[in-house]
Every structure is written in structure tokens, then in C-alpha cells.
Design a protein around this motif. Structure first.
Motif, PDB file in Angstrom:
ATOM      1  N   SER A  66       0.942  -1.168  -0.040  1.00 42.00           N
ATOM      2  CA  SER A  66       0.111  -0.022   0.097  1.00 42.00           C
ATOM      3  C   SER A  66       0.965   1.308   0.055  1.00 42.00           C
ATOM      4  N   GLY A  67       0.169   2.193  -0.066  1.00 42.89           N
ATOM      5  CA  GLY A  67       1.070   3.514  -0.214  1.00 42.89           C
ATOM      6  C   GLY A  67       0.225   4.890  -0.444  1.00 42.89           C
ATOM      7  N   GLY A  68       0.895   5.891  -0.956  1.00 45.83           N
ATOM      8  CA  GLY A  68      -0.140   7.097  -1.219  1.00 45.83           C
ATOM      9  C   GLY A  68       0.776   8.273  -0.884  1.00 45.83           C
ATOM     10  N   MET A  69       1.844   8.099   0.215  1.00 46.89           N
ATOM     11  CA  MET A  69       2.257   9.439   0.740  1.00 46.89           C
ATOM     12  C   MET A  69       3.507   9.799  -0.013  1.00 46.89           C
ATOM     13  N   VAL A  95      -4.973   9.028   1.886  1.00 44.68           N
ATOM     14  CA  VAL A  95      -4.593   7.566   2.066  1.00 44.68           C
ATOM     15  C   VAL A  95      -5.544   6.527   2.729  1.00 44.68           C
ATOM     16  N   ALA A  96      -6.092   6.978   3.717  1.00 44.14           N
ATOM     17  CA  ALA A  96      -7.045   6.305   4.430  1.00 44.14           C
ATOM     18  C   ALA A  96      -8.332   6.020   3.749  1.00 44.14           C
ATOM     19  N   LYS A  97      -8.653   7.051   3.121  1.00 49.14           N
ATOM     20  CA  LYS A  97     -10.048   6.980   2.125  1.00 49.14           C
ATOM     21  C   LYS A  97      -9.904   5.745   1.186  1.00 49.14           C
ATOM     22  N   SER A  98      -8.647   5.966   0.503  1.00 46.31           N
ATOM     23  CA  SER A  98      -8.360   4.825  -0.574  1.00 46.31           C
ATOM     24  C   SER A  98      -8.086   3.718  -0.162  1.00 46.31           C
ATOM     25  N   LEU A 122      -3.268   2.570  -6.380  1.00 45.41           N
ATOM     26  CA  LEU A 122      -2.487   1.646  -5.454  1.00 45.41           C
ATOM     27  C   LEU A 122      -3.523   0.901  -4.725  1.00 45.41           C
ATOM     28  N   ASN A 123      -4.180   1.515  -3.718  1.00 44.84           N
ATOM     29  CA  ASN A 123      -4.916   0.939  -2.618  1.00 44.84           C
ATOM     30  C   ASN A 123      -6.075   0.553  -2.920  1.00 44.84           C
ATOM     31  N   ARG A 124      -6.835   0.801  -4.048  1.00 47.49           N
ATOM     32  CA  ARG A 124      -8.074   0.246  -4.512  1.00 47.49           C
ATOM     33  C   ARG A 124      -7.988  -0.382  -5.693  1.00 47.49           C
TER      34      ARG A 124
END
Length: 251
Positions: A93-96, A153-156, A108-110
């Protein structure tokens, strides 16, 4: 599920941190492990070396989660090397990260998690299992606010969890079970480090609220347990510091 001995496990994002420790734990229990990395081959090769020197079986495979062909190759590598894939752990996971584009967290996360499941179902046998790794900050995001720096990121991540959970009937038709494992912020992970850098004191705040934050290895132990735990499909395992999230969510 039975013991993991002799089964093959693909773990996304397992060249370091929680994924790497999970790989070592499961290999130590007799599983064949496919260690996935996106860029850092030396790190993944070191994980494999540690496993094989301890008498386990593992290979390192490069794959970018956001590329479907790459995902397909990751799973096929498990089939080619070990004869099949029994368990898929969606840990990456990631996004930051910087410079990856505004929509990277969702891709990435969805989207990538959904693609990984699609590809996984092509090779997972009846009795197989998919494990989705997440955080309390993401799992409870619809009910409990998180730090602004982590909100996207949390929402994704929650979107990814919801997307996979909606496919439980499809998995069940194929005899594949699905489990979510969620934990609070983990000491020593990249995400925790980046959050603490963006918001100094964030780790200490969570540590005080939770009473204790899991280490990388402690969380990896919990994930490894859920690979063969006797739970119903769709089960969500909350580990480490969930009480205040549950209270705030009114659950």
C-alpha cells in the motif's frame, strides 16, 4: 484452514517491513513464499537469502501493483516455481510518496488491489485464501477522523477494502476465503515515519491513545496467524489498539 506447510504464499510489498517479516514467519512454518518488490531488488533478495539460509523456500519477483501484466507475472511466478498459489496476502500500500501523481493512492490502494484479486482468482484453488492488510485509520475512516496528512490514503485504503469485500460472494463461489487484518500505526514502518515527519508527535499521540503500538514483527505475527485461522470469510481481525476506534465509532 490447515497448516501453511507446503502451501505457496504470494505477499505483495514484501521486500521490507511487515511484508518481509510475514514472509519469514510463514517460510519458517513451511510455506513456499513469493517475495514481491517494486524497485529494490537487493532488499527482496536479502529477504529470500534469509529464508533459504534458514532452510525455507522463497523467490523474489519484481512486480508493480498498478500494472496488471506485472501482477499476472507475479502470480504466474508462484505457479511456475512452486506448482501453484494457495494464499495471496495483499500487503502493499502507499500514497504518501512524492512524485507519483495525485491519483496514486486510489490506483494503488483500491484499483491495484482489485486487479490483484482478479488475477489471484485465476490461480487460487478451492480452499485458498486472500488476506487484505490495512490500518485502523483506514478501516474506521468513515466513522473516525484521522490526521489530515493521512486522510486521502486512509480513504483510498477503505475504498480498497470495500471493493474487495463486495467480491466475497464471487470468492465464495470459487471456494476462496477472504480475511481483513487491521492494526494501529506500526512502529518502524515507512508510513508511520512519513506521518511523524509530516506531523511531529503523531506517533507519540497514537501510542498514548492505544497504550501500545505494535512493532513490525508483532503485526507480521498477527497476519501470519490469519493465513490459516479458522474464521468465516469476510472476517475482520482488529489487532493492537482498536478499542478507542471502536468507542469513537460507537461500535
Amino acid at each position: 484452514m490447515s497448516s501453511v506447510a507446503g502451501k505457496t504464499v504470494v505477499i505483495t510489498g514484501s521486500s521490507r517491513g511487515v511484508g518481509a517479516d510475514t514472509a519469514k514467519i510463514l517460510a519458517g512454518e513451511g510455506a513456499n513464499v513469493v517475495v514481491n518488490y517494486r524497485q529494490k531488488a537487493p532488499r527482496a533478495n536479502k529477504v529470500v537469502k534469509d529464508i533459504t539460509e534458514a532452510g525455507g523456500a522463497a523467490i523474489a519477483v519484481q512486480a508493480d501493483m498498478t500494472d496488471v501484466e506485472s501482477l499476472r507475472g507475479l502470480l504466474q511466478a508462484g505457479v511456475d516455481e512452486f506448482g501453484g498459489v494457495d494464499i495471496l496476502i495483499l500487503n502493499a500500500s502507499g500514497g504518501m510518496e512524492s512524485g507519483m501523481g495525485e491519483d496514486y493512492a486510489l490506483r494503488l490502494n483500491r484499483d491495484a488491489q482489485n486487479d490483484a484479486l482478479t488475477e489471484g482468482l485465476k490461480v487460487l484453488p478451492e480452499g485458498g485464501r486472500v488476506v487484505f492488510v490495512t490500518s485502523h485509520q483506514a478501516h474506521f475512516i468513515n466513522d473516525v477522523e484521522t490526521m489530515p496528512e493521512y486522510e486521502a490514503v486512509a480513504k483510498s485504503k477503505r475504498a480498497g477494502e470495500d471493493t474487495l469485500t463486495a467480491r466475497v460472494p464471487e470468492m465464495s463461489e470459487r471456494g476462496v476465503s477472504f480475511v481483513v487484518v487491521s492494526a494501529d500505526m506500526i512502529e518502524g514502518t515507512v508510513t508511520a515515519t512519513l506521518l511523524n515527519r509530516a506531523r511531529p508527535g503523531a506517533l507519540e499521540e497514537r501510542r498514548e491513545s492505544a497504550g501500545k503500538l505494535y512493532s513490525v514483527n508483532e503485526f507480521a505475527q498477527e497476519i501470519a496467524k490469519m493465513v490459516s485461522a479458522d474464521v468465516e470469510t469476510g472476517h475482520v481481525e482488529l489487532v493492537g489498539g482498536a478499542e478507542d476506534f471502536l468507542a469513537q465509532a460507537g461500535k
